[in-house]
Write an enzyme that holds these catalytic residues in place. Structure first.
Site, PDB file in Angstrom:
ATOM      1  N   SER A   1      -0.909   0.084  -7.519  1.00  0.00           N
ATOM      2  CA  SER A   1      -2.272  -0.426  -7.531  1.00  0.00           C
ATOM      3  C   SER A   1      -2.218  -1.872  -7.066  1.00  0.00           C
ATOM      4  O   SER A   1      -1.466  -2.225  -6.144  1.00  0.00           O
ATOM      5  CB  SER A   1      -2.846  -0.275  -8.944  1.00  0.00           C
ATOM      6  OG  SER A   1      -4.143  -0.799  -9.028  1.00  0.00           O
TER       7      SER A   1
ATOM      8  N   LYS B   1      -8.425   0.846  -5.086  1.00  0.00           N
ATOM      9  CA  LYS B   1      -7.429   0.609  -6.139  1.00  0.00           C
ATOM     10  C   LYS B   1      -8.055   0.794  -7.534  1.00  0.00           C
ATOM     11  O   LYS B   1      -7.370   1.234  -8.465  1.00  0.00           O
ATOM     12  CB  LYS B   1      -6.813  -0.788  -5.990  1.00  0.00           C
ATOM     13  CG  LYS B   1      -5.986  -0.976  -4.706  1.00  0.00           C
ATOM     14  CD  LYS B   1      -4.776  -0.045  -4.626  1.00  0.00           C
ATOM     15  CE  LYS B   1      -3.873  -0.342  -3.435  1.00  0.00           C
ATOM     16  NZ  LYS B   1      -2.749   0.591  -3.301  1.00  0.00           N
TER      17      LYS B   1
ATOM     18  N   SER C   1       9.199   2.197   4.912  1.00  0.00           N
ATOM     19  CA  SER C   1       9.646   1.599   6.175  1.00  0.00           C
ATOM     20  C   SER C   1       9.530   0.082   6.163  1.00  0.00           C
ATOM     21  O   SER C   1      10.086  -0.591   7.029  1.00  0.00           O
ATOM     22  CB  SER C   1       8.803   2.155   7.328  1.00  0.00           C
ATOM     23  OG  SER C   1       7.427   1.843   7.116  1.00  0.00           O
TER      24      SER C   1
ATOM     25  N   TYR D   1     -11.089  -2.064  -0.336  1.00  0.00           N
ATOM     26  CA  TYR D   1      -9.698  -1.978  -0.808  1.00  0.00           C
ATOM     27  C   TYR D   1      -9.704  -2.025  -2.343  1.00  0.00           C
ATOM     28  O   TYR D   1      -9.049  -1.213  -3.003  1.00  0.00           O
ATOM     29  CB  TYR D   1      -8.888  -3.142  -0.233  1.00  0.00           C
ATOM     30  CG  TYR D   1      -7.450  -3.224  -0.721  1.00  0.00           C
ATOM     31  CD1 TYR D   1      -6.486  -2.360  -0.229  1.00  0.00           C
ATOM     32  CD2 TYR D   1      -7.073  -4.175  -1.673  1.00  0.00           C
ATOM     33  CE1 TYR D   1      -5.163  -2.441  -0.668  1.00  0.00           C
ATOM     34  CE2 TYR D   1      -5.761  -4.259  -2.114  1.00  0.00           C
ATOM     35  CZ  TYR D   1      -4.808  -3.389  -1.608  1.00  0.00           C
ATOM     36  OH  TYR D   1      -3.514  -3.469  -2.047  1.00  0.00           O
TER      37      TYR D   1
HETATM   38  N1  LIG Z   1       1.457  -6.996  -0.214  1.00  0.00           N
HETATM   39  C1  LIG Z   1       0.596  -7.207  -1.173  1.00  0.00           C
HETATM   40  O1  LIG Z   1       0.119  -8.358  -1.343  1.00  0.00           O
HETATM   41  C2  LIG Z   1       0.195  -6.095  -2.112  1.00  0.00           C
HETATM   42  C3  LIG Z   1      -0.433  -6.458  -3.313  1.00  0.00           C
HETATM   43  C4  LIG Z   1      -0.833  -5.461  -4.199  1.00  0.00           C
HETATM   44  C5  LIG Z   1      -0.599  -4.131  -3.894  1.00  0.00           C
HETATM   45  N2  LIG Z   1       0.004  -3.798  -2.721  1.00  0.00           N
HETATM   46  C6  LIG Z   1       0.206  -2.354  -2.446  1.00  0.00           C
HETATM   47  O2  LIG Z   1       1.581  -2.099  -2.250  1.00  0.00           O
HETATM   48  C7  LIG Z   1       1.756  -0.980  -1.383  1.00  0.00           C
HETATM   49  C8  LIG Z   1       2.728  -1.352  -0.276  1.00  0.00           C
HETATM   50  O3  LIG Z   1       2.172  -2.417   0.485  1.00  0.00           O
HETATM   51  P1  LIG Z   1       3.051  -3.457   1.344  1.00  0.00           P
HETATM   52  O4  LIG Z   1       2.486  -4.797   1.076  1.00  0.00           O
HETATM   53  O5  LIG Z   1       4.498  -3.205   1.142  1.00  0.00           O
HETATM   54  O6  LIG Z   1       2.565  -3.058   2.815  1.00  0.00           O
HETATM   55  P2  LIG Z   1       3.348  -2.609   4.135  1.00  0.00           P
HETATM   56  O7  LIG Z   1       4.575  -3.419   4.346  1.00  0.00           O
HETATM   57  O8  LIG Z   1       2.303  -2.577   5.198  1.00  0.00           O
HETATM   58  O9  LIG Z   1       3.825  -1.128   3.780  1.00  0.00           O
HETATM   59  C9  LIG Z   1       2.938  -0.059   3.733  1.00  0.00           C
HETATM   60  C10 LIG Z   1       3.736   1.233   3.797  1.00  0.00           C
HETATM   61  O10 LIG Z   1       2.786   2.324   3.711  1.00  0.00           O
HETATM   62  C11 LIG Z   1       3.115   3.265   4.694  1.00  0.00           C
HETATM   63  N3  LIG Z   1       1.916   3.994   5.112  1.00  0.00           N
HETATM   64  C12 LIG Z   1       0.729   3.490   5.548  1.00  0.00           C
HETATM   65  N4  LIG Z   1      -0.119   4.485   5.838  1.00  0.00           N
HETATM   66  C13 LIG Z   1       0.535   5.651   5.564  1.00  0.00           C
HETATM   67  C14 LIG Z   1       0.184   7.022   5.643  1.00  0.00           C
HETATM   68  N5  LIG Z   1      -1.010   7.441   6.092  1.00  0.00           N
HETATM   69  N6  LIG Z   1       1.102   7.940   5.264  1.00  0.00           N
HETATM   70  C15 LIG Z   1       2.308   7.555   4.811  1.00  0.00           C
HETATM   71  N7  LIG Z   1       2.714   6.264   4.718  1.00  0.00           N
HETATM   72  C16 LIG Z   1       1.825   5.340   5.109  1.00  0.00           C
HETATM   73  C17 LIG Z   1       3.754   2.488   5.842  1.00  0.00           C
HETATM   74  O11 LIG Z   1       4.670   3.324   6.509  1.00  0.00           O
HETATM   75  P3  LIG Z   1       4.613   3.715   8.060  1.00  0.00           P
HETATM   76  O12 LIG Z   1       3.656   2.767   8.751  1.00  0.00           O
HETATM   77  O13 LIG Z   1       6.031   3.552   8.511  1.00  0.00           O
HETATM   78  O14 LIG Z   1       4.164   5.124   8.054  1.00  0.00           O
HETATM   79  C18 LIG Z   1       4.498   1.380   5.094  1.00  0.00           C
HETATM   80  O15 LIG Z   1       5.830   1.778   4.800  1.00  0.00           O
HETATM   81  C19 LIG Z   1       0.344  -0.608  -0.889  1.00  0.00           C
HETATM   82  O16 LIG Z   1      -0.148   0.462  -1.666  1.00  0.00           O
HETATM   83  C20 LIG Z   1      -0.461  -1.872  -1.164  1.00  0.00           C
HETATM   84  O17 LIG Z   1      -1.833  -1.590  -1.355  1.00  0.00           O
HETATM   85  C21 LIG Z   1       0.404  -4.753  -1.826  1.00  0.00           C
END
Ligand SMILES: NC(=O)c1ccc[n+]([C@@H]2O[C@H](COP(=O)([O-])OP(=O)(O)OC[C@H]3O[C@@H](n4cnc5c(N)ncnc54)[C@H](OP(=O)(O)O)[C@@H]3O)[C@@H](O)[C@H]2O)c1
Length: 263
Positions: free
Chosen positions: A125, A143, A10, A139
């Site tokens: 991760s 990971k 989303s 967090y």
């Molecule tokens: N942004 C960064 O700097 C970064 C860096 C390293 C790794 N990551 C990893 O990348 C991944 C995506 O992060 P993002 O930055 O794109 O964050 P984001 O925009 O907040 O997206 C998180 C997604 O996870 C979904 N979600 C959360 N809880 C959920 C649940 N219980 N069941 C199903 N879906 C759930 C949300 O969907 P809904 O709320 O619509 O359900 C949303 O689509 C995560 O695993 C994060 O740890 C991010």
């Protein structure tokens, strides 16, 4: 046409990846807990913390597409604050999504991948899965756990022709927010606020989520997918190398400098 299921499409990395893979001819199913957006790919209801929701989602994909070739475990949340400030319930909530959610969805998909004798699982991760990060400790723990899980799973699935890869982004410009811990302890207040500002600044100035989507697309095209794909910007690029090559006390010094812990 390869069928991809990606959790949490989303927003952020999940949405960018689902959009890119759709454009590139993959048949993509994304998910959300509240799937009320109009997107150019189907958005199914999924809460990875709920067994029934996971089973229903996987069955919907199989009923509609007849197969799943790629699972991208992207859904994730972040928890800020000092480790001591988080309650056991805070930690459980975080792990329910970031680790047990991955296990739940993977276990639901694996019987079909094993039957097909083909598939690719990619787990989101983080650089925080490689090194500990102050005031993002739980967090990082979630990971790190995902890293050990994925490394082990890769050995076990190799004989079934199923690849397992870790996607390890640094700070990426998405709407991800560090949820606050349930309790605060005054002794940590100054460093918590300072590191939180640094985390927010780094995320706001990181590469766009399309950079991660591009690496995932490349990983899916690799004949022999790697265990790790890292996406970094600037000095972050040194983290995986530092971890392998430098003594721990050098890494600790660099992290303390980055988060201004000695000032
Ligand atoms: N942004 C960064 O700097 C970064 C860096 C390293 C790794 N990551 C990893 O990348 C991944 C995506 O992060 P993002 O930055 O794109 O964050 P984001 O925009 O907040 O997206 C998180 C997604 O996870 C979904 N979600 C959360 N809880 C959920 C649940 N219980 N069941 C199903 N879906 C759930 C949300 O969907 P809904 O709320 O619509 O359900 C949303 O689509 C995560 O695993 C994060 O740890 C991010």
């Amino acid at each position: 046409m390869r069928v991809v299921l990606i959790s949490g499409a989303s927003s952020g990395i999940g949405r960018a990846t689902a959009l890119l893979l759709s454009q590139q001819g993959y048949r993509v199913y994304g998910t959300s807990r509240q799937p009320n957006q109009a997107l150019p790919f189907p958005l199914l209801q999924l809460d990875v913390t709920d067994d029934e929701s996971v089973q229903a989602c996987v069955e919907t994909v199989l009923n509609q597409a007849g197969r799943i070739d790629v699972l991208i475990n992207n859904a994730g949340i972040a928890l800020g604050g000092a480790v001591e400030e988080a309650t056991a319930d805070d930690a459980k909530r975080l792990f329910e999504t970031n680790l047990f959610g991955v296990i739940r969805l993977t276990n639901a998909v694996l019987p079909y991948l094993r039957q097909q004798q083909r598939g690719h699982i990619l787990n989101l991760s983080s650089l925080a899965g490689i090194i500990g990060v102050p005031y993002l400790g739980l967090y990082a723990a979630s990971k790190h756990a995902l890293e050990g899980y994925s490394e082990s799973l890769r050995y076990e699935l190799r004989g079934f022709n199923i690849a397992v890869s870790l996607i390890e982004p640094g700070d990426i410009r998405t709407g991800i927010t560090n949820q606050p811990p349930s309790q605060t302890i005054t002794d940590y207040a100054d460093f918590r606020q300072r590191t939180e500002h640094i985390h927010i600044h780094n995320v706001q100035h990181g590469p766009p989520p399309e950079a991660v989507a591009g690496v995932i697309l490349k990983a899916l095209g690799d004949r022999h997918p790697r265990l790790r794909y890292t996406i970094t910007q600037g000095s972050e690029g040194w983290v995986p190398w530092m971890k392998r090559l430098l003594p721990d006390r050098w890494i600790e010094w660099l992290v303390r400098q980055t988060y201004q812990l000695d000032e």
